[in-house]
Design a protein around this motif. Structure first.
Motif, mmCIF file in Angstrom:
data_model
loop_
_atom_site.group_PDB
_atom_site.id
_atom_site.type_symbol
_atom_site.label_atom_id
_atom_site.label_comp_id
_atom_site.label_asym_id
_atom_site.label_seq_id
_atom_site.Cartn_x
_atom_site.Cartn_y
_atom_site.Cartn_z
ATOM 1 N N PHE A 1 0.833 -1.242 -0.125
ATOM 2 C CA PHE A 1 -0.023 0.002 0.069
ATOM 3 C C PHE A 1 0.840 1.389 -0.018
ATOM 4 O O PHE A 1 0.489 2.121 -1.001
ATOM 5 C CB PHE A 1 -0.814 -0.053 1.060
ATOM 6 N N ALA A 2 1.796 1.234 0.703
ATOM 7 C CA ALA A 2 2.817 2.327 0.720
ATOM 8 C C ALA A 2 3.503 2.439 -0.494
ATOM 9 O O ALA A 2 3.748 3.807 -1.123
ATOM 10 C CB ALA A 2 3.975 2.345 1.869
ATOM 11 N N SER A 3 3.772 1.405 -1.467
ATOM 12 C CA SER A 3 4.239 1.483 -2.715
ATOM 13 C C SER A 3 3.375 2.172 -3.662
ATOM 14 O O SER A 3 3.530 2.939 -4.439
ATOM 15 C CB SER A 3 4.552 0.200 -3.235
ATOM 16 N N LEU A 4 2.040 1.607 -3.459
ATOM 17 C CA LEU A 4 1.010 2.327 -4.499
ATOM 18 C C LEU A 4 0.846 3.792 -4.009
ATOM 19 O O LEU A 4 0.771 4.579 -4.867
ATOM 20 C CB LEU A 4 -0.550 1.775 -3.929
ATOM 21 N N ILE A 5 0.850 4.219 -2.884
ATOM 22 C CA ILE A 5 0.863 5.531 -2.445
ATOM 23 C C ILE A 5 2.088 6.452 -2.941
ATOM 24 O O ILE A 5 1.799 7.247 -3.820
ATOM 25 C CB ILE A 5 0.615 6.043 -1.069
ATOM 26 N N PHE A 6 3.161 5.837 -3.029
ATOM 27 C CA PHE A 6 4.481 6.326 -3.544
ATOM 28 C C PHE A 6 4.300 6.411 -4.913
ATOM 29 O O PHE A 6 4.711 7.565 -5.553
ATOM 30 C CB PHE A 6 5.522 5.397 -3.164
ATOM 31 N N ASP A 7 3.993 5.624 -5.602
ATOM 32 C CA ASP A 7 3.448 5.528 -7.091
ATOM 33 C C ASP A 7 2.882 6.610 -7.583
ATOM 34 O O ASP A 7 3.030 7.325 -8.491
ATOM 35 C CB ASP A 7 3.173 4.360 -7.627
ATOM 36 N N LEU A 8 1.758 7.138 -6.892
ATOM 37 C CA LEU A 8 0.909 7.998 -7.139
ATOM 38 C C LEU A 8 1.484 9.432 -6.824
ATOM 39 O O LEU A 8 1.342 10.372 -7.473
ATOM 40 C CB LEU A 8 -0.519 7.828 -6.081
ATOM 41 N N PHE A 9 2.376 9.532 -5.759
ATOM 42 C CA PHE A 9 3.035 10.648 -5.299
ATOM 43 C C PHE A 9 4.084 10.964 -6.544
ATOM 44 O O PHE A 9 4.128 12.150 -6.996
ATOM 45 C CB PHE A 9 3.700 10.612 -4.184
ATOM 46 N N ASP A 10 4.566 10.017 -7.042
ATOM 47 C CA ASP A 10 5.643 10.101 -8.111
ATOM 48 C C ASP A 10 4.876 10.228 -9.706
ATOM 49 O O ASP A 10 4.961 9.250 -10.423
ATOM 50 C CB ASP A 10 6.482 8.831 -8.017
ATOM 51 N N ILE B 1 11.276 8.568 -7.936
ATOM 52 C CA ILE B 1 11.436 9.494 -6.809
ATOM 53 C C ILE B 1 10.259 10.614 -6.758
ATOM 54 O O ILE B 1 9.707 10.843 -7.683
ATOM 55 C CB ILE B 1 13.065 10.150 -6.652
ATOM 56 N N ILE B 2 10.185 11.222 -5.303
ATOM 57 C CA ILE B 2 9.133 12.301 -5.345
ATOM 58 C C ILE B 2 10.070 13.554 -5.251
ATOM 59 O O ILE B 2 10.576 13.848 -4.172
ATOM 60 C CB ILE B 2 8.556 11.903 -4.096
ATOM 61 N N ASP B 3 9.757 14.337 -5.946
ATOM 62 C CA ASP B 3 10.406 16.017 -5.580
ATOM 63 C C ASP B 3 9.549 16.586 -4.743
ATOM 64 O O ASP B 3 8.375 16.397 -4.477
ATOM 65 C CB ASP B 3 11.135 16.555 -6.863
ATOM 66 N N PHE B 4 9.994 17.962 -4.574
ATOM 67 C CA PHE B 4 8.978 18.828 -3.561
ATOM 68 C C PHE B 4 7.801 19.200 -4.186
ATOM 69 O O PHE B 4 6.793 19.156 -3.584
ATOM 70 C CB PHE B 4 9.668 19.969 -3.413
ATOM 71 N N GLY B 5 7.618 19.476 -5.543
ATOM 72 C CA GLY B 5 6.411 19.773 -6.289
ATOM 73 C C GLY B 5 5.336 18.516 -6.270
ATOM 74 O O GLY B 5 4.255 18.734 -5.769
ATOM 75 N N ASP B 6 6.096 17.559 -6.589
ATOM 76 C CA ASP B 6 5.254 16.067 -6.415
ATOM 77 C C ASP B 6 4.610 15.834 -5.045
ATOM 78 O O ASP B 6 3.559 15.697 -4.795
ATOM 79 C CB ASP B 6 5.842 14.792 -6.518
ATOM 80 N N PHE B 7 5.461 16.288 -4.031
ATOM 81 C CA PHE B 7 4.970 16.155 -2.518
ATOM 82 C C PHE B 7 4.068 17.173 -2.503
ATOM 83 O O PHE B 7 2.902 16.498 -1.776
ATOM 84 C CB PHE B 7 6.189 16.364 -1.533
ATOM 85 N N VAL B 8 4.054 18.208 -2.455
ATOM 86 C CA VAL B 8 2.918 19.197 -2.097
ATOM 87 C C VAL B 8 1.752 19.155 -2.957
ATOM 88 O O VAL B 8 0.527 19.091 -2.506
ATOM 89 C CB VAL B 8 3.517 20.514 -2.692
ATOM 90 N N ARG B 9 1.907 18.760 -4.443
ATOM 91 C CA ARG B 9 0.478 18.447 -4.873
ATOM 92 C C ARG B 9 -0.194 17.235 -4.770
ATOM 93 O O ARG B 9 -1.304 16.962 -4.737
ATOM 94 C CB ARG B 9 1.044 18.520 -6.698
ATOM 95 N N ALA B 10 0.631 16.159 -4.226
ATOM 96 C CA ALA B 10 -0.103 14.931 -3.802
ATOM 97 C C ALA B 10 -0.669 15.282 -2.363
ATOM 98 O O ALA B 10 -1.813 14.758 -2.167
ATOM 99 C CB ALA B 10 1.004 13.591 -3.542
ATOM 100 N N LEU B 11 -0.049 15.876 -1.541
ATOM 101 C CA LEU B 11 -0.418 16.100 -0.181
ATOM 102 C C LEU B 11 -1.813 16.994 -0.196
ATOM 103 O O LEU B 11 -2.781 17.086 0.779
ATOM 104 C CB LEU B 11 0.552 16.742 0.683
#
Lengths: 173, 213
Positions: B71-80, B86-96
């Motif tokens: 499940f963490a992998s699925l979430i990671f993949d959507l953040f990415d 990898i997740i950059d800051f823009g990805d991080f903010v837009r996903a959150l």
């Protein structure tokens, strides 16, 4: 060392410390829903799936390890009524007060600990008619007290109704 | 010492400025800067490269960098979002942003649909739900008999799969979630409302000034 508190004579001041903040809404909900009879919620596959730790992003914001805010989850093949009876027995044996509905049992200690009275909430969920999930969590109470209570009193008392994997539990499904 | 902005872009490749990110999301500029504090601590935990790797994500979630979880992998993949691993800051903010209490139900529903549609076919198929269910039971150290698992799936699909074609499409999912709103509980993080107090930004407005000049 706890002071003996007589029921009704002393109101414990509840401190909403940051770690209890998450349960504030639950407390408010309970204040309104206390004894209201409500059938256990049925869980579908997606409810169960979303219980995963991997979906709980609140960990990104918290320093604590998971164990400290653990919600205990038990599976049982007993009927809800029998689970509730058992919880009432546990409460009686440790002189806790009980408030219950068809889907929730609230056990509250009579003594005041660091954060108020030790309160434990057990929610019953139905997965299939013969398979229930019991979710136990603490309610605005000190983690140490809660963990001690769970390991010393609560878990042992529930041992024979908790269902584990078929390999360990030979009784037929 | 070097100015803040160049230091940030050197350490954080592809770093987007807070003003732009704030304009694209429900976050204010100071909330974006607070998220940056969080991002910095997660992204530097294993390799200090300004990016969140899967391992760093696992470390932040489970306090254990080796813990793998479907499940963490699925979430990671959507953040990415850019599918770079990898997740950059823009990805991080837009996903959150989707997890913000004020984000739209539609965005949250779409996010969960993409999450559960593991192979990205545009449908949540029974075998995917079965796989996730078994993974969860494993995680919880519970084993259920196969016919119990099938019974759970039968009941779920009877409820969700309106046209009974064995899979759940987006409109069936929307319908199902509207009848079971607790399914979206995982999509809201109340923490995001208090982000500036949880992660006080010590660079308040300084980057905004840099960008403005």
């Amino acid at each position: 060392m706890y002071r003996k508190i007589y029921r009704g004579d002393f109101k414990c001041h509840l401190w909403f410390s940051p770690k209890a903040r998450r349960t504030k809404e639950e407390l408010e909900f309970e204040a309104f829903n206390g004894d209201k009879s409500s059938k256990p919620e049925t869980l579908n596959a997606f409810h169960i799936i979303s219980l995963s730790q991997g979906f709980d992003l609140s960990s990104l914001f918290e320093e604590k390890k998971r164990e400290e805010k653990e919600e205990l989850r038990f599976a049982t093949m007993r009927l809800a009524s029998s689970v509730i009876s058992r919880l009432e027995e546990v409460a009686k044996s440790v002189k806790f007060n009980v408030k219950k509905s068809e889907s929730r049992v609230r056990l509250q200690g009579q003594e005041c600990g660091r954060n108020g009275r030790l309160t434990i909430v057990a929610d019953i969920f139905v997965v299939t008619p013969s398979f229930l999930v019991l979710e136990v969590k603490k309610d605005n109470v000190d983690t140490l007290e809660y963990n001690q209570f769970c390991s010393k009193e609560f878990r042992p008392a529930l041992k024979d109704i908790v269902w584990t994997s078929p390999a360990e539990n030979p009784t037929p499904a | 010492m070097g100015c803040f902005h160049s230091k940030v872009t050197r350490q954080h490749p592809g770093h987007e400025d807070p003003v732009t990110l704030a304009s694209q999301t429900a976050f204010s500029v100071s909330e974006v800067e607070a998220l940056f504090e969080l991002f910095k601590s997660i992204s530097s935990s294993v390799v200090d490269d300004g990016l969140i790797s899967k391992e760093e994500f696992q470390l932040a979630l489970f306090k254990n960098r080796k813990k793998e979880n479907i499940f963490a992998s699925l979430i990671f993949d959507l953040f990415d979002a850019k599918k770079k691993g990898i997740i950059d800051f823009g990805d991080f903010v837009r996903a959150l942003n989707v997890f913000h209490p004020n984000a739209s139900q539609e965005d949250k529903i779409n996010f969960t649909f993409k999450l559960y549609d593991m192979d990205g076919t545009g449908f949540i198929e029974r075998h995917e739900v079965k796989q996730m269910l078994i993974a969860l039971l494993c995680e919880s150290e519970m084993k259920l008999a196969d016919d119990t698992i099938e019974a759970i799936l039968d009941k779920t699909f009877l409820d969700a799969d309106i046209n009974q074609d064995g899979k759940i499409d987006i409109s069936e999912w929307q319908n199902f979630v509207s009848r079971n709103p607790s399914l979206l509980k995982i999509m809201t993080l109340p923490y995001l409302r208090d982000i500036t107090t949880t992660f006080p930004s010590f660079v308040f407005n300084s980057e905004v000034d840099e960008v403005a000049t």
